[in-house]
Design a protein around this motif. Structure first.
Motif, PDB file in Angstrom:
ATOM      1  N   ASN A 147       3.426  -5.695   3.757  1.00 53.40           N
ATOM      2  CA  ASN A 147       4.517  -5.390   2.841  1.00 53.40           C
ATOM      3  C   ASN A 147       5.372  -6.638   2.660  1.00 53.40           C
ATOM      4  N   LEU A 148       4.890  -7.549   1.791  1.00 56.45           N
ATOM      5  CA  LEU A 148       5.579  -8.805   1.541  1.00 56.45           C
ATOM      6  C   LEU A 148       5.814  -8.961   0.047  1.00 56.45           C
ATOM      7  N   PRO A 149       6.979  -9.463  -0.350  1.00 56.22           N
ATOM      8  CA  PRO A 149       7.240  -9.659  -1.776  1.00 56.22           C
ATOM      9  C   PRO A 149       6.390 -10.792  -2.346  1.00 56.22           C
ATOM     10  N   ASP A 150       6.047 -10.710  -3.603  1.00 52.34           N
ATOM     11  CA  ASP A 150       5.319 -11.768  -4.322  1.00 52.34           C
ATOM     12  C   ASP A 150       3.947 -12.040  -3.711  1.00 52.34           C
ATOM     13  N   ALA A 151       3.363 -11.035  -3.063  1.00 48.53           N
ATOM     14  CA  ALA A 151       2.080 -11.253  -2.394  1.00 48.53           C
ATOM     15  C   ALA A 151       1.258  -9.967  -2.383  1.00 48.53           C
ATOM     16  N   GLU A 152      -0.055 -10.137  -2.358  1.00 47.07           N
ATOM     17  CA  GLU A 152      -0.987  -9.045  -2.107  1.00 47.07           C
ATOM     18  C   GLU A 152      -1.915  -9.506  -0.986  1.00 47.07           C
ATOM     19  N   ILE A 153      -1.654  -9.033   0.210  1.00 42.67           N
ATOM     20  CA  ILE A 153      -2.412  -9.465   1.384  1.00 42.67           C
ATOM     21  C   ILE A 153      -2.887  -8.232   2.146  1.00 42.67           C
TER      22      ILE A 153
END
Length: 200
Positions: free
Chosen positions: A13-19
């Protein structure tokens, strides 16, 4: 060769990312066998890099495999790919089955001990296109994978990359985040990492 999904994928759950992280993409016995084959059969090389105007041996061993002889350049290093071998094609197929991507290239890194590392960078080279998908598979010793946001100084994330794991980075991740494998003074074994990517 069958990936065993022993645990659910973890979506960070990180902004500006899809991990997305798959801790046990391959079971331990299979991961052990893959590690040995990669260590023994890959034509590893050590290139020189220029850091602050000084030339140093790159702090890890590398190899590049891919389609149609397309080179890959980073940190003033231009690598020419070897043709795919049977093991790498099998690994590529399994990674593609969950990433819904047809990868053209894989960059392999061998970290011989804790002194080997990979400094802060983003996989944002022009030949990777916009919003590149990077699929990172790890075998051998566990290493800490660190992430930091470009414009939010306190926004950081550490992931312990386990033996047989898969880490997918996609979307805008490479635009907003850098990552590294830092050095460690702890006694640590060898690690081999494969980063699958699409060269345009």
């Amino acid at each position: 060769m069958n990936p065993l999904f022993q645990s659910e994928p973890i979506v960070l759950n990180l902004p500006d990312a899809e991990i997305i992280y798959y801790p046990h993409f391959f079971d331990r016995n299979e991961a052990d066998a893959i590690f040995v084959e990669l260590k023994n059969d890959i034509p590893w090389q050590q290139d020189d890099i220029c850091v602050y105007g000084k030339i140093h041996p790159q702090p890890r061993l590398t190899a590049l495999f891919g389609n149609e002889g397309k080179p890959y350049s980073y940190s003033n290093i231009k690598m020419q790919p070897h043709p795919w071998n049977s093991l790498l094609l099998k690994l590529k197929s399994h990674v593609e089955s969950v990433s819904d991507t047809n990868f053209t290239t894989v960059l392999l890194n061998q970290y011989r001990d804790g002194k080997d590392s990979n400094g802060w960078h983003a996989d944002n080279e022009k030949e990777l296109g916009i919003n590149p998908i990077i699929a990172s598979v790890s075998f051998g010793a566990e290493r800490v994978f660190q992430l930091k946001h470009h414009s939010i100084p306190d926004l950081k994330q550490n992931i312990l990359l386990e033996h047989g794991s898969l880490l997918l980075m996609k979307g805008t991740t490479q635009h907003f985040w850098k990552h590294q494998i830092p050095k460690t003074s702890k006694p640590i074994g060898e690690r081999i990492n494969l980063t699958f990517r699409v060269i345009q």
